[in-house]
Enzyme design. Structure first.
Site, PDB file in Angstrom:
ATOM      1  N   ASN A 175       0.790  -1.229   0.000  1.00 37.55           N
ATOM      2  CA  ASN A 175       0.000   0.000   0.000  1.00 37.55           C
ATOM      3  C   ASN A 175       0.825   1.283   0.000  1.00 37.55           C
ATOM      4  O   ASN A 175       0.334   2.335  -0.389  1.00 37.55           O
ATOM      5  CB  ASN A 175      -0.905  -0.059   1.250  1.00 37.55           C
ATOM      6  N   HIS A 176       2.110   1.199   0.417  1.00 37.77           N
ATOM      7  CA  HIS A 176       2.911   2.422   0.568  1.00 37.77           C
ATOM      8  C   HIS A 176       3.038   3.153  -0.770  1.00 37.77           C
ATOM      9  O   HIS A 176       2.920   2.547  -1.838  1.00 37.77           O
ATOM     10  CB  HIS A 176       4.301   2.092   1.125  1.00 37.77           C
ATOM     11  N   TYR A 221       4.134   9.888  -3.497  1.00 37.14           N
ATOM     12  CA  TYR A 221       3.299  10.745  -4.345  1.00 37.14           C
ATOM     13  C   TYR A 221       4.176  11.797  -5.006  1.00 37.14           C
ATOM     14  O   TYR A 221       4.773  12.621  -4.315  1.00 37.14           O
ATOM     15  CB  TYR A 221       2.260  11.482  -3.493  1.00 37.14           C
ATOM     16  N   TYR A 228       3.571   9.062 -11.193  1.00 37.53           N
ATOM     17  CA  TYR A 228       2.691   8.245 -10.336  1.00 37.53           C
ATOM     18  C   TYR A 228       1.833   7.321 -11.204  1.00 37.53           C
ATOM     19  O   TYR A 228       1.736   6.113 -10.957  1.00 37.53           O
ATOM     20  CB  TYR A 228       1.817   9.183  -9.500  1.00 37.53           C
ATOM     21  N   SER A 229       1.226   7.914 -12.242  1.00 37.66           N
ATOM     22  CA  SER A 229       0.356   7.140 -13.123  1.00 37.66           C
ATOM     23  C   SER A 229       1.137   5.988 -13.779  1.00 37.66           C
ATOM     24  O   SER A 229       0.647   4.851 -13.836  1.00 37.66           O
ATOM     25  CB  SER A 229      -0.211   8.089 -14.190  1.00 37.66           C
ATOM     26  N   ALA A 230       2.367   6.284 -14.217  1.00 39.83           N
ATOM     27  CA  ALA A 230       3.196   5.247 -14.857  1.00 39.83           C
ATOM     28  C   ALA A 230       3.458   4.097 -13.889  1.00 39.83           C
ATOM     29  O   ALA A 230       3.365   2.921 -14.260  1.00 39.83           O
ATOM     30  CB  ALA A 230       4.517   5.853 -15.316  1.00 39.83           C
ATOM     31  N   SER A 231       3.757   4.435 -12.631  1.00 40.57           N
ATOM     32  CA  SER A 231       4.074   3.380 -11.660  1.00 40.57           C
ATOM     33  C   SER A 231       2.841   2.519 -11.369  1.00 40.57           C
ATOM     34  O   SER A 231       2.947   1.317 -11.153  1.00 40.57           O
ATOM     35  CB  SER A 231       4.639   3.981 -10.367  1.00 40.57           C
ATOM     36  N   ASP A 269     -10.112  10.412   1.000  1.00 37.03           N
ATOM     37  CA  ASP A 269      -9.889  11.620   1.826  1.00 37.03           C
ATOM     38  C   ASP A 269      -8.712  11.524   2.806  1.00 37.03           C
ATOM     39  O   ASP A 269      -8.822  11.940   3.954  1.00 37.03           O
ATOM     40  CB  ASP A 269     -11.181  11.973   2.584  1.00 37.03           C
ATOM     41  N   THR A 270      -7.579  10.999   2.376  1.00 34.65           N
ATOM     42  CA  THR A 270      -6.415  10.974   3.276  1.00 34.65           C
ATOM     43  C   THR A 270      -5.782  12.367   3.285  1.00 34.65           C
ATOM     44  O   THR A 270      -5.939  13.133   2.324  1.00 34.65           O
ATOM     45  CB  THR A 270      -5.356   9.942   2.828  1.00 34.65           C
TER      46      THR A 270
HETATM   47  N1  LIG Z   1      -5.695   8.796  -1.202  1.00 31.55           N
HETATM   48  C1  LIG Z   1      -6.084   8.722  -2.466  1.00 31.55           C
HETATM   49  O1  LIG Z   1      -6.796   9.591  -2.997  1.00 31.55           O
HETATM   50  C2  LIG Z   1      -5.678   7.543  -3.292  1.00 31.55           C
HETATM   51  C3  LIG Z   1      -6.254   7.379  -4.550  1.00 31.55           C
HETATM   52  C4  LIG Z   1      -5.886   6.296  -5.327  1.00 31.55           C
HETATM   53  C5  LIG Z   1      -4.974   5.369  -4.845  1.00 31.55           C
HETATM   54  N2  LIG Z   1      -4.425   5.570  -3.609  1.00 31.55           N
HETATM   55  C6  LIG Z   1      -3.422   4.612  -3.149  1.00 31.55           C
HETATM   56  O2  LIG Z   1      -3.683   4.224  -1.827  1.00 31.55           O
HETATM   57  C7  LIG Z   1      -2.459   3.946  -1.149  1.00 31.55           C
HETATM   58  C8  LIG Z   1      -2.393   4.702   0.160  1.00 31.55           C
HETATM   59  O3  LIG Z   1      -2.513   6.079  -0.107  1.00 31.55           O
HETATM   60  P1  LIG Z   1      -2.731   7.141   1.076  1.00 31.55           P
HETATM   61  O4  LIG Z   1      -3.436   8.293   0.492  1.00 31.55           O
HETATM   62  O5  LIG Z   1      -3.305   6.456   2.262  1.00 31.55           O
HETATM   63  O6  LIG Z   1      -1.232   7.590   1.378  1.00 31.55           O
HETATM   64  P2  LIG Z   1      -0.596   8.299   2.671  1.00 31.55           P
HETATM   65  O7  LIG Z   1      -1.627   8.658   3.641  1.00 31.55           O
HETATM   66  O8  LIG Z   1       0.326   9.369   2.194  1.00 31.55           O
HETATM   67  O9  LIG Z   1       0.279   7.116   3.285  1.00 31.55           O
HETATM   68  C9  LIG Z   1       1.369   6.634   2.584  1.00 31.55           C
HETATM   69  C10 LIG Z   1       2.112   5.626   3.426  1.00 31.55           C
HETATM   70  O10 LIG Z   1       3.269   5.208   2.713  1.00 31.55           O
HETATM   71  C11 LIG Z   1       4.428   5.372   3.552  1.00 31.55           C
HETATM   72  N3  LIG Z   1       5.593   5.686   2.726  1.00 31.55           N
HETATM   73  C12 LIG Z   1       5.793   6.750   1.932  1.00 31.55           C
HETATM   74  N4  LIG Z   1       6.994   6.695   1.354  1.00 31.55           N
HETATM   75  C13 LIG Z   1       7.586   5.561   1.810  1.00 31.55           C
HETATM   76  C14 LIG Z   1       8.855   4.952   1.579  1.00 31.55           C
HETATM   77  N5  LIG Z   1       9.780   5.498   0.793  1.00 31.55           N
HETATM   78  N6  LIG Z   1       9.116   3.787   2.216  1.00 31.55           N
HETATM   79  C15 LIG Z   1       8.216   3.215   3.022  1.00 31.55           C
HETATM   80  N7  LIG Z   1       7.000   3.743   3.281  1.00 31.55           N
HETATM   81  C16 LIG Z   1       6.696   4.908   2.685  1.00 31.55           C
HETATM   82  C17 LIG Z   1       4.042   6.544   4.483  1.00 31.55           C
HETATM   83  O11 LIG Z   1       4.722   6.506   5.709  1.00 31.55           O
HETATM   84  P3  LIG Z   1       6.089   7.250   6.025  1.00 31.55           P
HETATM   85  O12 LIG Z   1       5.969   8.639   5.526  1.00 31.55           O
HETATM   86  O13 LIG Z   1       6.195   7.131   7.502  1.00 31.55           O
HETATM   87  O14 LIG Z   1       7.157   6.484   5.357  1.00 31.55           O
HETATM   88  C18 LIG Z   1       2.574   6.215   4.737  1.00 31.55           C
HETATM   89  O15 LIG Z   1       2.445   5.271   5.755  1.00 31.55           O
HETATM   90  C19 LIG Z   1      -1.349   4.306  -2.138  1.00 31.55           C
HETATM   91  O16 LIG Z   1      -0.861   3.165  -2.792  1.00 31.55           O
HETATM   92  C20 LIG Z   1      -2.038   5.224  -3.127  1.00 31.55           C
HETATM   93  O17 LIG Z   1      -1.441   5.211  -4.403  1.00 31.55           O
HETATM   94  C21 LIG Z   1      -4.752   6.623  -2.826  1.00 31.55           C
END
Ligand SMILES: NC(=O)c1ccc[n+]([C@@H]2O[C@H](COP(=O)([O-])OP(=O)(O)OC[C@H]3O[C@@H](n4cnc5c(N)ncnc54)[C@H](OP(=O)(O)O)[C@@H]3O)[C@@H](O)[C@H]2O)c1
Length: 330
Positions: A153-154, A157, A217-220, A253-254
Site C-alpha cells: 500500500n505504501h 506521491y 505516479y500514473s506510470a508506476s 480523503d487521506t
Molecule cells: N488517497 C487517495 O486519494 C488515493 C487514490 C488512489 C490510490 N491511492 C493509493 O492508496 C495507497 C495509500 O494512499 P494514502 O493516500 O493512504 O497515502 P498516505 O496517507 O500518504 O500514506 C502513505 C504511506 O506510505 C508510507 N511511505 C511513503 N513513502 C515511503 C517509503 N519510501 N518507504 C516506506 N514507506 C513509505 C508513508 O509513511 P512514512 O511517511 O512514515 O514512510 C505512509 O504510511 C497508495 O498506494 C495510493 O497510491 C490513494
C-alpha cells in the site's frame, strides 16, 4: 428456421437478413420481429443472467475470515494503510506494519493491540532500499510464524505538476511504487504458497486511465497492473494458489491526497475507513480487482471487455505444455 433449409449459403444469408431486418428506408436495421424478440426474450434473459452473476459470484465476507491470520500492511503509519491495520486488529488478525516513521508506527501498533489484534509489530524502514524490503518480509514472517496476506500500500506521491523533464521523479516513483512491490511479493511468495495466501496490491484509477500532472505516479500504477495481472495468469497456469487483488481506488480523503490535490483537482473524495475495509474484503475474497471510489459507476466503465477478450485469445496462443516442461515455475 426450416424455411432456410436447402438454399445456397448466399441465398440463405439473404433470407436470414430479410427475416430479421425489414427497414422501410431500405437500409439494414432491426426489423419488428427482431425488436419483439429482443424485448420478449433476450432482455429478460440477460437481466436474469446479470442478477445471477451479481448475487452468486460474490462469496459473503465475514470478519472471522481474518481471525488469527498473519497479515503485513505496508505504508501503515497513516492514511488508508493505518485504517487497514485498525480493521485487521478489530478482526483479530496478527499484523506487522511498516513505513519510514518509527514514532507513528509505534502509535499504530499500540492502538492495534487495544483494538484486539492477535499480535501487532512494526518494522521501520524505507521502500527505496530493496534490501530493506526483502529483509522486512523475512523478519515479519519470523515474528508471525508465516504469512497469509500481504497488503502492498505504501506510496511515493509525485507533486501535481507538468512533467518538466524531472526523470529522477519518475525513477523514484517506479522504485517505491512499483519495484519495491515486486521485491516484497517475491520475498513473500514462498510463505504465501504454503498458506494459499493472498496479495492485495493498492493501485489507483490513475493506473487504469492516464492522468495529466501525475505522469510518474500514473506510470508506476500502470506498471502494477502489467506486472501483477501477468503473474496472476502464470499462477493460474502453474497452479500456484496465491490470489492477487489489484485495488483500483478513486480519490480518497487521506491527509496527503487532500493536500496534494487542493486547488488543482476537483473531485469528491471517498472515506478512507470504508476504503480500507473494501481492500481487506476484496483481498480476503480473492477478487481479481477491487474497485472503490465515490463514483460507484466508475467500476463499470473501467471494466474493459475488449481487454478481457484479447486476454482470453492471447492466453490460448501460448504452448503451456512445452513451457512447463523446460522452465521453472514460480
Ligand atoms: N488517497 C487517495 O486519494 C488515493 C487514490 C488512489 C490510490 N491511492 C493509493 O492508496 C495507497 C495509500 O494512499 P494514502 O493516500 O493512504 O497515502 P498516505 O496517507 O500518504 O500514506 C502513505 C504511506 O506510505 C508510507 N511511505 C511513503 N513513502 C515511503 C517509503 N519510501 N518507504 C516506506 N514507506 C513509505 C508513508 O509513511 P512514512 O511517511 O512514515 O514512510 C505512509 O504510511 C497508495 O498506494 C495510493 O497510491 C490513494
Amino acid at each position: 428456421m426450416s424455411q432456410f433449409r436447402g438454399c445456397c449459403p448466399s441465398r440463405r444469408l439473404q433470407k436470414a437478413l430479410q427475416f430479421l431486418s425489414v427497414c422501410p428506408t431500405g437500409l439494414l436495421g432491426p426489423g419488428p420481429f427482431l425488436m419483439a424478440f429482443l424485448k420478449k426474450y433476450l432482455l429478460p434473459i440477460l437481466m436474469v443472467l446479470l442478477a445471477y452473476y451479481y448475487y452468486s459470484a460474490h462469496e459473503e465476507f465475514r470478519p472471522e475470515m481474518l481471525r488469527g491470520k498473519k497479515v503485513i500492511v505496508t505504508g501503515a503509519s497513516k492514511g488508508i494503510g493505518r485504517e487497514m491495520a485498525y480493521h485487521l486488529a478489530k478482526m483479530g488478525a496478527h499484523v506487522v506494519v511498516t513505513s519510514r516513521s518509527k514514532e507513528a508506527l509505534q502509535k499504530v501498533v499500540s492502538r492495534c493491540s487495544e483494538l484486539g489484534a492477535a499480535s501487532a509489530h512494526y518494522i521501520a524502514g524505507t521502500m527505496e532500499d530493496m534490501n530493506f524490503a526483502e529483509q522486512f518480509v523475512a523478519e515479519a514472517g519470523k515474528l508471525m510464524g508465516g504469512l497469509d496476506m500481504l497488503i502492498l500500500n505504501h506510496v511515493f506521491y509525485s507533486p501535481m505538476t507538468f512533467f518538466n523533464r524531472d526523470t529522477d521523479m519518475v525513477r523514484r516513483s517506479m522504485e517505491v511504487n512499483f519495484h519495491s512491490f515486486v521485491v516484497l511479493s517475491a520475498a513473500a511468495l514462498p510463505m504465501l504458497k504454503q498458506s494459499n495466501g493472498s496479495i492485495g496490491v493498492v493501485s489507483s484509477v490513475a493506473g487504469k486511465i492516464p492522468h495529466p500532472l501525475i505522469a510518474p505516479y500514473s506510470a508506476s500504477k500502470f506498471a502494477l497492473d502489467g506486472f501483477f495481472s501477468s503473474i496472476r495468469k502464470e499462477f493460474a497456469v502453474t497452479r500456484v494458489n496465491v490470489s492477487i487483488s489489484l485495488c483500483i481506488l478513486g480519490l480518497i480523503d487521506t491527509e496527503t491526497a487532500m493536500k496534494g490535490t487542493s486547488g488543482v483537482y476537483e473531485g469528491y473524495a471517498a472515506p478512507k475507513e470504508e476504503c480500507a475495509l473494501e481492500i481487506i474484503k476484496g483481498t480476503a475474497l480473492r477478487q481479481e480487482e477491487v474497485h472503490y471510489s465515490y463514483m460507484p459507476w466508475s467500476s463499470i466503465l473501467l471494466q474493459n471487455p475488449g481487454r478481457k477478450v484479447m486476454e482470453f485469445l492471447s492466453t490460448r496462443m501460448f504452448r503451456w505444455d512445452k513451457l512447463k516442461s523446460n522452465q521453472k515455475s514460480p
